[in-house]
Design a protein around this motif. Structure first.
Motif, PDB file in Angstrom:
ATOM      1  N   ALA A 101       1.025  -1.320   0.013  1.00 53.08           N
ATOM      2  CA  ALA A 101       0.099   0.015  -0.007  1.00 53.08           C
ATOM      3  C   ALA A 101       0.815   1.229   0.113  1.00 53.08           C
ATOM      4  N   SER A 102       1.796   1.326   0.832  1.00 52.29           N
ATOM      5  CA  SER A 102       2.855   2.441   0.845  1.00 52.29           C
ATOM      6  C   SER A 102       3.407   2.617  -0.470  1.00 52.29           C
ATOM      7  N   LYS A 116      -6.273   6.453  -7.693  1.00 59.54           N
ATOM      8  CA  LYS A 116      -7.669   6.480  -8.014  1.00 59.54           C
ATOM      9  C   LYS A 116      -8.345   5.000  -7.657  1.00 59.54           C
ATOM     10  N   PHE A 117      -7.491   4.225  -7.206  1.00 60.07           N
ATOM     11  CA  PHE A 117      -7.931   2.988  -7.057  1.00 60.07           C
ATOM     12  C   PHE A 117      -6.873   1.955  -6.308  1.00 60.07           C
ATOM     13  N   PRO A 118      -7.387   1.187  -5.131  1.00 59.00           N
ATOM     14  CA  PRO A 118      -6.677   0.536  -4.149  1.00 59.00           C
ATOM     15  C   PRO A 118      -6.015  -0.855  -4.963  1.00 59.00           C
ATOM     16  N   PHE A 119      -4.879  -0.297  -5.685  1.00 63.38           N
ATOM     17  CA  PHE A 119      -4.277  -1.444  -6.534  1.00 63.38           C
ATOM     18  C   PHE A 119      -3.725  -2.572  -5.683  1.00 63.38           C
ATOM     19  N   PHE A 120      -2.950  -2.163  -4.524  1.00 63.50           N
ATOM     20  CA  PHE A 120      -2.527  -3.061  -3.689  1.00 63.50           C
ATOM     21  C   PHE A 120      -3.594  -4.172  -3.036  1.00 63.50           C
ATOM     22  N   GLY A 292       5.522  -2.918  -5.087  1.00 65.06           N
ATOM     23  CA  GLY A 292       4.345  -2.842  -4.724  1.00 65.06           C
ATOM     24  C   GLY A 292       3.425  -3.778  -5.238  1.00 65.06           C
ATOM     25  N   ILE A 293       3.718  -4.331  -6.512  1.00 68.02           N
ATOM     26  CA  ILE A 293       2.827  -5.348  -7.024  1.00 68.02           C
ATOM     27  C   ILE A 293       3.361  -6.461  -6.620  1.00 68.02           C
TER      28      ILE A 293
END
Length: 348
Positions: A101-102, A116-120, A292-293
Motif C-alpha cells: 500500500a505504501s 484512484k484505485f486501491p491496487f494493492f 508494490g505489485i
C-alpha cells in the motif's frame, strides 16, 4: 462531457510513461544514519545469519523422524506449526500488504491511476484467487494421476481371461469397490504434496523481494531491525514449510531440493540487492510499482496459504475437535505467533 482529441490523449499517456521512467524522488535511506561501509558489513552478516536460521527452520521437521518431539504425528509439532502459521498470516497482513500500500500510493507516482484505485488490495485479491485455482487444479491433477496408477495396478492383478468391469465382488453380493479409488490416506498425502508446493512458491516469491529490500539499503538503522525480523520470520516460515514437506513424505532428494531453494532465496536476494545498491533507487516510480505489485501478490498468497492450507486444514480436523487440550494450546500458539510477528512491525 467533452472528449479529449486522440492526439492529446496519446500525448498524456506518453508523458506519464516518461514520468515513470525519469522521475526521481530521491533514495529512501535515512541520511542521518547513512553508512555504506557499515551497511555492507551488516548485509554480509545478514546473508550468513538468515541462511542459518532458514536452514535450521526447514530441516528440523524433515529430521523429525529421528527425534520423538519433532515427529509430525505428535502434538508438539502440531502446536509449533500453529505458531508458524500465525507468523505467516501476520507477515501477509501486517508486513507485506502495508508495504504494498505504501509503495503503490507513494506521492512519487502519478495521481492517475495509482491514487484512484486501491491496487494493492486488488492485486492481493487476484493473487489469493489465483492461488485457489492453482491449489484446486494441482489437487485434481494429482488425484487423477494417483487414481490412474491405482487402476493400472488393480487391472494388472486381474487374470487376462477375466471379465474386467469397474466393480468386483468379494464373496457376497453388494460389496464393491471402484477400481482406481484412492484411500483417505492417499487423499491426505496428495493435499500435503500440493500444500507444500504452493507454499514453497509463495514463500520464494516474497523472499526475493524482502532480500533485495535489505540488500539495497545503506542505512544500518534500517538493516539491524530488518535482520532480526527476517531471521525470526525465516526460521518459523521454514518450520511450517518443512512440516508440510515432511507430511507429504517426499523422497529425500526432492525434500532436500525444496529445502535448499527455501534456504538460499532470501540470502540470494540480499546478494542481488548488494550488487545493484549503487545504482538502484528504491524510491523511483518504476521500482515502487514493481515492489508494490510483488508485495501485494505475496501478501495474497501468504494470507490464502495461512488461512486455508495451514490454519483451516489443521484447526478444522477431527484430531483437533476431539482433543480440547490440543485446541487450547494450538489456539494459544496461533495467536502468539500472529501477535509476535505483528509486534515486530514496530521496528521493521
Amino acid at each position: 462531457m467533452q472528449k479529449l482529441p486522440f492526439s492529446q490523449t496519446l500525448l498524456t499517456v506518453v508523458l506519464q510513461l516518461a514520468y515513470l521512467l525519469m522521475a526521481d524522488c530521491g533514495r529512501s535511506d535515512d541520511l542521518s544514519c547513512y553508512d555504506k561501509a557499515g551497511a555492507l558489513h551488516l548485509k554480509v552478516a545478514a546473508i550468513a545469519v538468515i541462511l542459518i536460521s532458514s536452514s535450521l527452520g526447514v530441516t528440523m521437521p524433515l529430521l523429525g523422524q529421528h527425534f520423538r518431539f519433532l515427529k509430525t504425528e505428535g502434538n508438539a509439532f502440531f502446536i509449533a506449526k500453529a505458531f508458524a502459521a500465525g507468523i505467516i498470516l501476520a507477515t501477509g497482513f501486517v508486513h507485506m500488504l502495508p508495504d504494498a500500500a505504501s509503495a503503490l500510493t507513494n506521492s512519487c507516482l502519478p495521481d492517475s491511476p495509482w491514487s484512484k484505485f486501491p491496487f494493492f488490495g486488488f492485486f492481493a485479491m487476484v493473487a489469493a484467487l489465483g492461488t485457489l485455482v492453482v491449489d484446486f487444479g494441482a489437487t485434481e491433477f494429482y488425484e487423477r494421476l494417483q487414481s490412474h496408477r491405482s487402476e493400472v495396478k488393480a487391472l494388472g492383478d486381474v487374470p487376462a481371461d477375466a471379465d474386467i468391469t469397474h466393480e468386483h465382488v468379494h464373496g457376497h453380493v453388494g460389496h464393491t469397490h471402484g477400481v482406481g479409488s484412492i484411500s483417505d490416506e492417499g487423499l491426505a498425502r496428495i493435499r500435503h504434496v500440493v500444500i507444500a508446493q504452493v507454499l514453497e512458491l509463495g514463500i520464494v516469491a516474497h523472499s526475493v523481494i524482502i532480500g533485495i529490500a535489505l540488500g539495497v539499503s545503506n542505512s544500518p538503522c534500517t538493516i539491524r531491525p530488518l535482520l532480526a525480523a527476517l531471521s525470526f520470520h525465516q526460521f518459523f516460515e521454514g518450520f511450517a514449510l518443512g512440516g508440510c514437506i515432511s507430511q507429504a513424505r517426499y523422497k529425500m532428494t526432492s525434500a532436500a531440493i525444496m529445502a535448499f531453494f527455501f534456504a538460499v532465496t532470501t540470502p540470494g536476494g540480499i546478494a542481488v540487492g548488494i550488487g545493484i545498491s549503487s545504482s538502484y533507487n528504491d524510491n523511483s516510480p518504476r521500482a515502487l510499482i514493481v515492489e508494490g505489485i510483488f508485495d501485494s501478490v505475496s501478501a495474497g498468497i501468504l494470507v490464502y496459504m495461512a488461512l486455508v492450507d495451514l490454519i483451516a486444514a489443521d484447526f478444522l480436523s477431527k484430531r483437533m475437535r476431539c482433543n480440547y487440550q490440543l485446541q487450547l494450546l494450538s489456539y494459544t500458539a496461533l495467536f502468539l505467533g500472529a501477535g509476535a510477528m505483528s509486534g515486530i512491525a514496530l521496528w521493521a
